[in-house]
Scaffold this motif. Structure first.
Motif, PDB file in Angstrom:
ATOM      1  N   ILE A   1       3.649  -5.058  37.617  1.00  0.00           N
ATOM      2  CA  ILE A   1       4.488  -4.344  36.649  1.00  0.00           C
ATOM      3  C   ILE A   1       4.584  -5.138  35.351  1.00  0.00           C
ATOM      4  O   ILE A   1       4.382  -4.600  34.253  1.00  0.00           O
ATOM      5  N   ILE A   2       4.886  -6.429  35.476  1.00  0.00           N
ATOM      6  CA  ILE A   2       4.941  -7.274  34.279  1.00  0.00           C
ATOM      7  C   ILE A   2       3.563  -7.335  33.629  1.00  0.00           C
ATOM      8  O   ILE A   2       3.433  -7.276  32.400  1.00  0.00           O
TER       9      ILE A   2
ATOM     10  N   PHE B   1       2.357   3.045  34.602  1.00  0.00           N
ATOM     11  CA  PHE B   1       3.747   2.952  35.070  1.00  0.00           C
ATOM     12  C   PHE B   1       4.126   4.207  35.859  1.00  0.00           C
ATOM     13  O   PHE B   1       4.805   4.117  36.886  1.00  0.00           O
ATOM     14  N   HIS B   2       3.697   5.363  35.381  1.00  0.00           N
ATOM     15  CA  HIS B   2       3.962   6.597  36.132  1.00  0.00           C
ATOM     16  C   HIS B   2       3.286   6.544  37.500  1.00  0.00           C
ATOM     17  O   HIS B   2       3.887   6.922  38.515  1.00  0.00           O
ATOM     18  N   ALA B   3       2.045   6.056  37.523  1.00  0.00           N
ATOM     19  CA  ALA B   3       1.315   5.964  38.791  1.00  0.00           C
ATOM     20  C   ALA B   3       1.988   4.999  39.759  1.00  0.00           C
ATOM     21  O   ALA B   3       1.908   5.170  40.983  1.00  0.00           O
ATOM     22  N   MET B   4       2.653   3.980  39.208  1.00  0.00           N
ATOM     23  CA  MET B   4       3.398   3.025  40.040  1.00  0.00           C
ATOM     24  C   MET B   4       4.755   3.583  40.470  1.00  0.00           C
ATOM     25  O   MET B   4       5.522   2.900  41.141  1.00  0.00           O
ATOM     26  N   ARG B   5       5.032   4.809  40.058  1.00  0.00           N
ATOM     27  CA  ARG B   5       6.330   5.443  40.313  1.00  0.00           C
ATOM     28  C   ARG B   5       7.467   4.666  39.651  1.00  0.00           C
ATOM     29  O   ARG B   5       8.533   4.436  40.234  1.00  0.00           O
ATOM     30  N   LYS B   6       7.199   4.281  38.402  1.00  0.00           N
ATOM     31  CA  LYS B   6       8.191   3.598  37.578  1.00  0.00           C
ATOM     32  C   LYS B   6       8.416   4.411  36.301  1.00  0.00           C
ATOM     33  O   LYS B   6       8.081   3.980  35.196  1.00  0.00           O
ATOM     34  N   PRO B   7       8.985   5.618  36.442  1.00  0.00           N
ATOM     35  CA  PRO B   7       9.132   6.487  35.264  1.00  0.00           C
ATOM     36  C   PRO B   7      10.027   5.894  34.182  1.00  0.00           C
ATOM     37  O   PRO B   7       9.806   6.149  32.991  1.00  0.00           O
TER      38      PRO B   7
END
Length: 289
Positions: free
Chosen positions: A231-232, A263-269
């Protein structure tokens, strides 16, 4: 909080140790300490903890009936809040800190956490880093005069420097780096160095100091790989692309948007929205000729 001697006895019994089993304190000495007939020096306490194979931090946790101190608990909550995007949790933490300060008005760490969280919420609400915070300057003036900082103070300043003008911010970053060197291992569970270098890189990007921005972002990358902090790492790649765009490479916009999509793919909207907001608000129309 239990007496030190009582806690030593409790841990000794848990570990099935006898009073004669300590390397640098005699059986009589341990008996006197456990019964509180004799005060214990710090050196002796450290020696006993070495024999226990235990840190002072864990000892204090057990001494406090297996609870963190109120300040440590708030600090842990602060490190767990995704400050830039989680407004609900941020406001909840601000309320907790306010209540704590009513009960413990001289708690400097809690006061610092309150100011940092307040500043972050204002930045998020106003979508601007131009935040007036005389309290932040007050914290810096207090810490600046100290010969060394605690790990909590290092962490706090790593979250506060970005509201200051670049000249003062650079002085803060230099000081934070020096202090951080003492605590990198101590704070590695929250990936302090990777997060700090990423934030510094982002700070310099906002300040149009692109060479410095790239320097710190590139310092963050191997740390992200080391800690497997994807993420970072995605944030770092996004800001490297932003710098590339601001330096005239229009094609870099696609990489920024790819990072938003990742980020969307990581489910971090929330992170996707935060990055996209930064991109549209601060950078998209700001092309250097």
């Amino acid at each position: 909080m239990k007496a030190i001697g009582k806690t030593i006895r409790q841990i000794r019994l848990i570990k099935s140790m006898k009073q004669k089993d300590f390397s640098e304190v005699s059986q009589a000495g341990i008996a006197n300490i456990e019964s509180s007939r004799k005060n214990i020096t710090l050196d002796k306490l450290i020696s006993i903890l070495d024999d226990f194979g235990m840190s002072l931090r864990e000892f204090e946790y057990i001494r406090n009936d297996y609870k963190l101190s109120p300040t440590d608990n708030l600090f842990l909550d602060f490190t767990n809040v995704k400050n830039s995007v989680d407004r609900v949790q941020g406001k909840k933490l601000l309320t907790q800190l306010s209540s704590h300060l009513e009960e413990y008005p001289t708690d400097f760490i809690a006061y610092c956490l309150y100011i940092v969280e307040d500043v972050i919420l204002k930045i998020t609400a106003q979508n601007s880093y131009n935040i007036e915070s005389p309290e932040a300057f007050e914290i810096w003036s207090i810490l600046y005069g100290r010969s060394a900082w605690t790990y909590q103070e290092v962490y706090i300043m790593s979250k506060l420097f970005f509201v200051f003008p670049v000249e003062l911010g650079t002085s803060m970053i230099d000081r934070i780096e020096r202090e951080m060197a003492n605590y990198v291992d101590f704070l590695k569970d929250i990936h302090f160095d990777a997060t700090f270098y990423t934030n510094v890189g982002k700070y310099y990007t906002h300040q149009n100091q692109f060479m410095l921005g790239k320097k710190y972002l590139n310092q963050a990358l191997p740390l992200c790989e080391k800690y497997d902090r994807v993420i970072i790492e995605n944030d770092v790649y996004a800001y490297l692309a932003i710098i590339d765009y601001l330096e005239g490479n229009m094609e870099a916009e696609a990489e920024v948007l790819d990072c938003v999509n990742r980020f969307h793919a990581m489910r971090k909207p929330d992170l996707a929205e935060d990055l996209e907001s930064d991109w549209n608000t601060f950078f998209k129309e700001k092309v250097l000729n």
